[in-house]
Design an enzyme around this catalytic site. Structure first.
Site, PDB file in Angstrom:
ATOM      1  N   ARG A 239      19.346  -3.148  47.274  1.00  0.00           N
ATOM      2  CA  ARG A 239      17.951  -3.565  47.138  1.00  0.00           C
ATOM      3  C   ARG A 239      17.688  -4.617  48.193  1.00  0.00           C
ATOM      4  O   ARG A 239      18.594  -5.343  48.596  1.00  0.00           O
ATOM      5  CB  ARG A 239      17.685  -4.168  45.746  1.00  0.00           C
ATOM      6  CG  ARG A 239      17.819  -3.196  44.602  1.00  0.00           C
ATOM      7  CD  ARG A 239      17.501  -3.856  43.262  1.00  0.00           C
ATOM      8  NE  ARG A 239      16.087  -4.153  43.093  1.00  0.00           N
ATOM      9  CZ  ARG A 239      15.166  -3.261  42.727  1.00  0.00           C
ATOM     10  NH1 ARG A 239      15.503  -2.014  42.508  1.00  0.00           N
ATOM     11  NH2 ARG A 239      13.904  -3.617  42.582  1.00  0.00           N
TER      12      ARG A 239
ATOM     13  N   CYS B 104       4.209  -3.957  45.516  1.00  0.00           N
ATOM     14  CA  CYS B 104       5.477  -3.285  45.242  1.00  0.00           C
ATOM     15  C   CYS B 104       5.278  -1.924  44.563  1.00  0.00           C
ATOM     16  O   CYS B 104       4.882  -0.981  45.211  1.00  0.00           O
ATOM     17  CB  CYS B 104       6.352  -4.232  44.428  1.00  0.00           C
ATOM     18  SG  CYS B 104       8.099  -4.002  44.713  1.00  0.00           S
TER      19      CYS B 104
ATOM     20  N   HIS C  68       6.568 -10.732  45.828  1.00  0.00           N
ATOM     21  CA  HIS C  68       6.327 -11.266  44.498  1.00  0.00           C
ATOM     22  C   HIS C  68       6.230 -12.767  44.666  1.00  0.00           C
ATOM     23  O   HIS C  68       6.168 -13.276  45.764  1.00  0.00           O
ATOM     24  CB  HIS C  68       7.458 -10.877  43.548  1.00  0.00           C
ATOM     25  CG  HIS C  68       7.547  -9.408  43.335  1.00  0.00           C
ATOM     26  ND1 HIS C  68       6.672  -8.721  42.541  1.00  0.00           N
ATOM     27  CD2 HIS C  68       8.395  -8.482  43.840  1.00  0.00           C
ATOM     28  CE1 HIS C  68       6.992  -7.436  42.546  1.00  0.00           C
ATOM     29  NE2 HIS C  68       8.024  -7.261  43.334  1.00  0.00           N
TER      30      HIS C  68
HETATM   31  N1  GLN Z   1      10.742   0.049  41.449  1.00  0.00           N
HETATM   32  C1  GLN Z   1      10.288  -0.177  42.785  1.00  0.00           C
HETATM   33  C2  GLN Z   1      11.427  -0.495  43.736  1.00  0.00           C
HETATM   34  O1  GLN Z   1      12.491  -0.875  43.274  1.00  0.00           O
HETATM   35  C3  GLN Z   1       9.267  -1.285  42.791  1.00  0.00           C
HETATM   36  C4  GLN Z   1       9.893  -2.620  42.495  1.00  0.00           C
HETATM   37  C5  GLN Z   1       8.922  -3.689  42.216  1.00  0.00           C
HETATM   38  O2  GLN Z   1       7.751  -3.448  41.925  1.00  0.00           O
HETATM   39  N2  GLN Z   1       9.403  -4.905  42.275  1.00  0.00           N
HETATM   40  O3  GLN Z   1      11.259  -0.366  44.924  1.00  0.00           O
END
Ligand code: GLN
Length: 235
Positions: free
Chosen positions: A131, A96, A195
């Site tokens: 998101r 990520c 994740h």
């Molecule tokens: N901040 C980055 C995004 O929102 C990475 C997020 C993350 O590492 N979970 O894409």
């Protein structure tokens, strides 16, 4: 006493560590033990030098835009070391935020441009008030392996010409929600938005990385037992 030892660099482990990404290191240690290997870990963070010769394997986790911005100011100092590490075919896992910072840049959720180090050829755009969140399943066509995980990211990543996807999206969003790719592979660098953490649910990938690190460090060793290690499938 284990027969083999491997040393892992946890890049910015005190800043980029969301959603239990550190579990990837626990998974690596779990499988390393089964492979008669002791895996030792050092966090390399702000204002510390990264000497690639000191490490056999590396992990770079995810984080919030705020922490990514902090890391983006320091990581150019480590660019040469990271570049050498990758060119020597040493395995690295980047998740990520770490994945985004290995590329050219990431446009954060507020439109700010967070520079990466461009050692991999992807770039990451933002999306408006959205998101990509949820369970995800992908398949790697080369190995036939299926990986399961959980994604939560604003960034929409587009791969460069010399990168392959970690897998094709079966369900979920993946790199950008459009081209059905998820993650990236370049040399022995494995990148992903998973994740969960990715290696606890997808032990085949942990085994692949450890085996490569062992072959690099012990080219004359008989690694038959390690190669034959059976990984329990996950669902
Ligand atoms: N901040 C980055 C995004 O929102 C990475 C997020 C993350 O590492 N979970 O894409």
């Amino acid at each position: 006493m284990a027969t083999y030892t491997l040393h892992l660099a946890h890049l910015y482990g005190d800043l980029l560590n969301t959603y239990g990404d550190v579990g990837n290191i626990l998974a690596l240690q779990y499988y390393a033990k089964k492979m008669d290997t002791e895996l030792t870990v050092d966090v390399i963070s702000m204002e510390e030098s990264f000497n690639p010769d000191d490490f056999d394997i590396a992990f770079f986790g995810g984080g919030q835009d705020y922490e990514q911005m902090i890391v983006s100011r320091d990581i150019p100092n480590k660019k040469n070391g990271i570049e050498q590490f990758i060119s020597e075919n040493k395995p690295m896992l980047a998740i990520c935020g770490g994945y985004q910072l290995l590329g050219h840049y990431y446009i954060g959720a507020d439109g700010e441009k967070i520079p990466g180090i461009g050692v991999l050829d992807h770039y990451t755009l933002s999306q408006n008030n959205n998101r990509f969140i949820g369970n995800i399943t992908i398949k790697n066509e080369d190995t036939g392996e299926t990986y399961h995980g959980f994604e939560n990211h604003n960034g929409r990543t587009f791969l460069g010409t010399d990168e392959k996807a970690l897998g094709t999206v079966i369900s979920g969003h993946g790199n950008n929600g459009d081209d059905h790719t998820e993650g990236a592979i370049y040399k022995e660098v494995f990148c992903s938005y998973f994740h969960g953490p990715i290696l606890t649910r997808n032990g085949e990938l942990a085994k692949r990385m450890l085996l490569k690190a062992l072959k690099n460090k012990y080219p004359d060793a008989d690694l038959t037992k390690q190669t034959n290690l059976q990984i329990q499938p996950t669902f």
